[in-house]
Write a protein that holds these residues in place. Structure first.
Motif, PDB file in Angstrom:
ATOM      1  N   MET A  64       0.859  -1.174   0.000  1.00  0.00           N
ATOM      2  CA  MET A  64       0.000   0.000   0.000  1.00  0.00           C
ATOM      3  C   MET A  64       0.905   1.237   0.000  1.00  0.00           C
ATOM      4  N   ASN A  65       0.730   2.140  -0.968  1.00  0.00           N
ATOM      5  CA  ASN A  65       1.555   3.348  -1.020  1.00  0.00           C
ATOM      6  C   ASN A  65       1.020   4.421  -0.069  1.00  0.00           C
TER       7      ASN A  65
ATOM      8  N   GLU B 144      -2.598   5.644  -0.660  1.00  0.00           N
ATOM      9  CA  GLU B 144      -3.626   4.686  -0.249  1.00  0.00           C
ATOM     10  C   GLU B 144      -3.686   4.541   1.268  1.00  0.00           C
ATOM     11  N   ARG B 145      -2.538   4.588   1.942  1.00  0.00           N
ATOM     12  CA  ARG B 145      -2.547   4.504   3.422  1.00  0.00           C
ATOM     13  C   ARG B 145      -3.340   5.669   4.023  1.00  0.00           C
TER      14      ARG B 145
ATOM     15  N   ALA C 177      -7.067   5.207   3.230  1.00  0.00           N
ATOM     16  CA  ALA C 177      -7.646   4.159   4.079  1.00  0.00           C
ATOM     17  C   ALA C 177      -7.854   4.666   5.502  1.00  0.00           C
TER      18      ALA C 177
ATOM     19  N   TRP D  26     -11.911  -0.975   4.577  1.00  0.00           N
ATOM     20  CA  TRP D  26     -11.216  -0.471   3.385  1.00  0.00           C
ATOM     21  C   TRP D  26     -11.073  -1.543   2.292  1.00  0.00           C
ATOM     22  N   ALA D  27     -10.759  -2.741   2.666  1.00  0.00           N
ATOM     23  CA  ALA D  27     -10.562  -3.806   1.678  1.00  0.00           C
ATOM     24  C   ALA D  27     -11.826  -4.065   0.856  1.00  0.00           C
TER      25      ALA D  27
ATOM     26  N   LYS E 268     -12.686   3.789  -3.904  1.00  0.00           N
ATOM     27  CA  LYS E 268     -11.297   3.685  -3.447  1.00  0.00           C
ATOM     28  C   LYS E 268     -10.377   4.507  -4.358  1.00  0.00           C
ATOM     29  N   ASP E 269     -10.530   4.357  -5.666  1.00  0.00           N
ATOM     30  CA  ASP E 269      -9.696   5.095  -6.621  1.00  0.00           C
ATOM     31  C   ASP E 269      -9.883   6.602  -6.470  1.00  0.00           C
TER      32      ASP E 269
ATOM     33  N   ILE F 186      -8.097   7.779  -3.242  1.00  0.00           N
ATOM     34  CA  ILE F 186      -6.642   7.750  -3.432  1.00  0.00           C
ATOM     35  C   ILE F 186      -6.205   8.910  -4.325  1.00  0.00           C
TER      36      ILE F 186
END
Length: 161
Positions: A1-2, A5-6, A9, A34-35, A42-43, A46
């Motif tokens: 996870m970059n 994304e961290r 999340a 989050w998953a 999500k996109d 991010i």
């Protein structure tokens, strides 16, 4: 996870956790861990975080308002004898450690240079910045200095993309 994304999340988890306390009910399909967040949501989160990072609005790991500051002192006018200059450097260094959130570095001019200078690179929050500036002003007066340089930096992070 970059990094993007961290942060997204963490924001998602905090947002979902706090929503009920504010009388707000989020959509059922996004009120999940989050998953399990739908890919489009999500996109978007991010990408939003990526834009805010690029603009410098947020920085990973920093409290809101933290700033990078360079504090520089000098004795190029030889106002201070060596022992007093050493005491001035020590006193400023003590304040840097007392008030900074993070110290990135400390530099002194070489002993064989004509000019005597010291510089610290630190991170401070707005509350500690005000306290530190007041204490530095007192040292400036005590050591008969015309000024102490305070330079706030805008930091950009270059990512491997």
């Amino acid at each position: 996870m970059n990094v993007r994304e961290r942060i997204a999340a963490a924001f998602h988890a905090a947002y979902e956790g706090l929503s009920g306390m504010y009388g707000y009910r989020t959509r059922a399909d996004s009120a999940v861990p989050w998953a399990d967040v739908p890919a489009a949501n999500k996109d978007l989160m991010i990408a939003t975080v990526g834009q805010l990072l690029q603009q410098g609005v947020i920085r990973p790991g920093d409290p809101i308002g933290a700033r990078t500051v360079y504090v520089s002192i000098g004795n190029s006018d030889d106002k201070l004898p060596q022992a007093e200059w050493a005491d001035f450097v020590t006193q400023v260094g003590y304040l840097m450690h007392k008030y900074c959130r993070v110290m990135h570095g400390f530099w002194l001019s070489p002993s064989d240079w004509r000019w005597q200078n010291a510089c610290w690179c630190i991170e401070v929050t707005p509350a500690t910045a005000a306290q530190l500036r007041a204490q530095l002003s007192d040292l400036c007066r005590r050591f008969r200095q015309d000024s102490i340089a305070w330079a706030e930096a805008t930091t950009d992070f270059i990512n491997p993309e």
